[in-house]
Motif scaffolding. Sequence first.
Motif, PDB file in Angstrom:
ATOM      1  N   TYR A 199      -5.211  11.367  -2.529  1.00 13.71           N
ATOM      2  CA  TYR A 199      -5.216   9.910  -2.380  1.00 13.71           C
ATOM      3  C   TYR A 199      -3.789   9.362  -2.387  1.00 13.71           C
ATOM      4  N   VAL A 200      -2.960   9.868  -3.261  1.00 17.63           N
ATOM      5  CA  VAL A 200      -1.559   9.434  -3.306  1.00 17.63           C
ATOM      6  C   VAL A 200      -0.856   9.769  -1.993  1.00 17.63           C
ATOM      7  N   GLN A 201      -1.140  10.931  -1.421  1.00 10.12           N
ATOM      8  CA  GLN A 201      -0.556  11.287  -0.124  1.00 10.12           C
ATOM      9  C   GLN A 201      -0.969  10.278   0.949  1.00 10.12           C
ATOM     10  N   ASP A 202      -2.246   9.891   0.922  1.00 11.50           N
ATOM     11  CA  ASP A 202      -2.722   8.878   1.872  1.00 11.50           C
ATOM     12  C   ASP A 202      -1.976   7.557   1.668  1.00 11.50           C
ATOM     13  N   LEU A 203      -1.849   7.129   0.429  1.00 12.40           N
ATOM     14  CA  LEU A 203      -1.202   5.851   0.135  1.00 12.40           C
ATOM     15  C   LEU A 203       0.267   5.867   0.533  1.00 12.40           C
ATOM     16  N   ARG A 204       0.937   6.982   0.328  1.00 14.59           N
ATOM     17  CA  ARG A 204       2.353   7.064   0.714  1.00 14.59           C
ATOM     18  C   ARG A 204       2.504   6.959   2.231  1.00 14.59           C
ATOM     19  N   ARG A 205       1.613   7.618   2.959  1.00 14.98           N
ATOM     20  CA  ARG A 205       1.681   7.546   4.426  1.00 14.98           C
ATOM     21  C   ARG A 205       1.416   6.124   4.906  1.00 14.98           C
ATOM     22  N   ILE A 206       0.425   5.462   4.318  1.00 14.43           N
ATOM     23  CA  ILE A 206       0.132   4.080   4.690  1.00 14.43           C
ATOM     24  C   ILE A 206       1.328   3.187   4.419  1.00 14.43           C
ATOM     25  N   TRP A 207       1.924   3.325   3.251  1.00 13.51           N
ATOM     26  CA  TRP A 207       3.097   2.520   2.867  1.00 13.51           C
ATOM     27  C   TRP A 207       4.236   2.716   3.857  1.00 13.51           C
TER      28      TRP A 207
END
Length: 271
Positions: free
Chosen positions: A74-82
Amino acid sequence: MSPVTTALGAGMRFYLTTHKRHWVKLTRLPLFLKAEHFAAARTLPSAQGPYAVDSGGFTELQRHGTWTRTPRQYVQDLRRIWECVGPYDWAAPQDWMCEDLIIHGGQAGPLTFQGTGLSVREHQHRTVNNFLELRSMAPELRIIPVLQGRSVEDYEYCRDLYEQAGVRLATESTVGLGSVCRLQSTREGTAIVTAMSAHGLRLHGFGFKTLGLAKVGHLLASADSAAWSYHARRRPPLPGHTHKNCANCIDYALSWRTRVLAGIPRTGAPA
């Protein structure tokens, strides 16, 4: 002061919930989108305005009875979105809702709920622990704490769990209020929002509708709603629109948002 400002409170932000990720490049009005709608895309659009990210917890627990993505994923997803879409206002944690259907399972219309088989207290502890883990892994990602429960006493217990863990909720920019979607226009829902607001928390109401906003919108810092799509499915399309209905139409969503905000009374009526 305008009626909308009086009803919703100064600076209240009302997000339109959508699954159409490309909308972030079409409007400067606040949008609310699930992380999964960005995660599956090969390329991501740049946001023109504010937006927030939902973890998709309700759907995860409804379908599987547990979380299938790890906090690290989930953190990987959030970093990519950011990095690709742009900085978001905040992102929800992988929290655990406390509605009866989520815990016990069952059928609601076309939806089958697997059920977690866990207690409300276990859901609350898992919610707090997940927030602590996510913030430890990615303190820069604006992941917010979320309160979960079913009664005022439950939400007070959850608030105490955060405080005991060293999370001072009154200093957080946003605190999510989960599991109130189906209670928002009831006496119990009003009591929950009022009690949490009394602690000086800047609350975000997940899945709020017109009646809920009319009652407690003045106590919220922000709220989101997908009710526009449900509304559009039951009406003819806008003039000049060729689709069957406007359930996926940004023009309808923006028009609906304007009508809702303009129609909210000056103060929330008591429960």
